[in-house]
Design a protein around this motif. Sequence first.
Motif, PDB file in Angstrom:
ATOM      1  N   VAL A  19      -7.130  -1.748   6.712  1.00 36.84           N
ATOM      2  CA  VAL A  19      -7.303  -1.437   5.296  1.00 36.84           C
ATOM      3  C   VAL A  19      -8.794  -1.561   4.977  1.00 36.84           C
ATOM      4  O   VAL A  19      -9.383  -2.630   5.132  1.00 36.84           O
ATOM      5  CB  VAL A  19      -6.501  -2.401   4.394  1.00 36.84           C
ATOM      6  CG1 VAL A  19      -6.591  -1.944   2.939  1.00 36.84           C
ATOM      7  CG2 VAL A  19      -5.057  -2.488   4.854  1.00 36.84           C
TER       8      VAL A  19
ATOM      9  N   PHE B 112       0.838  -1.206   0.000  1.00 42.03           N
ATOM     10  CA  PHE B 112       0.000   0.000   0.000  1.00 42.03           C
ATOM     11  C   PHE B 112       0.875   1.259   0.000  1.00 42.03           C
ATOM     12  O   PHE B 112       1.732   1.436   0.865  1.00 42.03           O
ATOM     13  CB  PHE B 112      -0.933   0.010   1.215  1.00 42.03           C
ATOM     14  CG  PHE B 112      -1.824  -1.202   1.295  1.00 42.03           C
ATOM     15  CD1 PHE B 112      -2.853  -1.378   0.383  1.00 42.03           C
ATOM     16  CD2 PHE B 112      -1.611  -2.161   2.272  1.00 42.03           C
ATOM     17  CE1 PHE B 112      -3.661  -2.495   0.449  1.00 42.03           C
ATOM     18  CE2 PHE B 112      -2.423  -3.277   2.344  1.00 42.03           C
ATOM     19  CZ  PHE B 112      -3.447  -3.462   1.426  1.00 42.03           C
TER      20      PHE B 112
ATOM     21  N   ASP C  84      -3.475   0.381  -3.602  1.00 41.39           N
ATOM     22  CA  ASP C  84      -3.117  -1.025  -3.444  1.00 41.39           C
ATOM     23  C   ASP C  84      -2.335  -1.407  -4.701  1.00 41.39           C
ATOM     24  O   ASP C  84      -2.921  -1.610  -5.772  1.00 41.39           O
ATOM     25  CB  ASP C  84      -4.376  -1.871  -3.293  1.00 41.39           C
ATOM     26  CG  ASP C  84      -4.086  -3.349  -3.075  1.00 41.39           C
ATOM     27  OD1 ASP C  84      -2.964  -3.784  -3.379  1.00 41.39           O
ATOM     28  OD2 ASP C  84      -4.985  -4.066  -2.610  1.00 41.39           O
TER      29      ASP C  84
END
Length: 390
Positions: free
Chosen positions: A95, A11, A30
């Motif tokens: 996330v 990330f 991502d």
Amino acid sequence: MDTSRLIGGRFKTKGGPVSGAMGDVWPAEDTKLGRTVALKFLARRRLRRQGALTEFTDWTVRRFEREGIAMARVSHPHVAHIYDTGEHDGELYIVMEYIQGRSLTSHLKTGPTLPLERTVRWTREICEGLEAAHSRKVLHHDIKPDNIMITNQGEVKIVDFGLASFTDVTQSHTGVGTPLYKAPERWNGSPGNVRSDLYSVGCVLYEMLAGRPPFGSPQDDPMTVGRMHQDDSPAPPSAHRPGVPDQFDSIIRILLAKDPACRPRSAGAVAEVMRDLQDSLGVESLAKVSGQALAMPDGVDSNTHHSKRIRVLDRRIFELELRFGPHDQAVIEARVEHAEVTGQSGDARGAAALYNRLGHDCQYFFGPYDMRALNAFEGVARWIARSGAD
């Protein structure tokens, strides 16, 4: 925190964070799946630097970890999705789905009074998301406008399960929550249940209808607000917003019942009521959640053609406001049409209320004697007269 290297090996942060009291949320790419996500970090070191007690910091860590577990249990279009958890540079992170939109709080503060159809649709979607959470034994405990995101497509996403608890796990009696939206029983130390979340939904629905919470304001002492929740009965939404149909006052009365046993049995039952209201603005289905016999207001036409036109116009207004702002001429014209169709459906009081709000907005945008404002107030008088004639 070092964000110069990939977080979790995949990330990459982009832009700056949105900072809160206990952490930060970063937009990130991502790099493995090629999509934008949101990284929510818990700022433990910042809390310690600010002098937070060790016990409070440890509680915050447990709350953060519980949020990830709660979100992982629930999979629903109206609940923000979680993808992963981890630790980076000594800080925990979650996330999550990246939501393009803004909070319900923002809509309530900056936009015109929400149309009834939009209010009903968003309440239905909140309840559908809550029903999914409750079915997985997750209680949210902090339903409020700040925790309801509205996407750029006009859809609800429930966020922030940091205060969530699990009905299949023994819970300590905790009174945490936001005072303006916290159920009476939770002020007495009860951990609450499904019907406590629905009380909070009632507070949010009240604010969407009336433009203010049922009790107090953010500036009031929390304990004073708590006593109001436990002892007082709020004025019906129609007292703050003329033209709100009687059935909404009835729904609010049921959702805000002091005794949890007198509230709806489930979020799914409330969603059913909202779905029926979307179709017809009728009230027969209230019996499903309250057991009460409620009469249809005189003059309400359940013609599906009008109902569909109202829904289409409501979405069009929302999209135009996002693109051009609430003062754009296309928005004004769409709101005029929305008021007219509302009146043609048989809801003369609703049409008058929509025109009244439009008139005041036009005065604010364009000046007190602008023709658009004067035309809107003419619409108020016309539909009030029709309401009396009916």
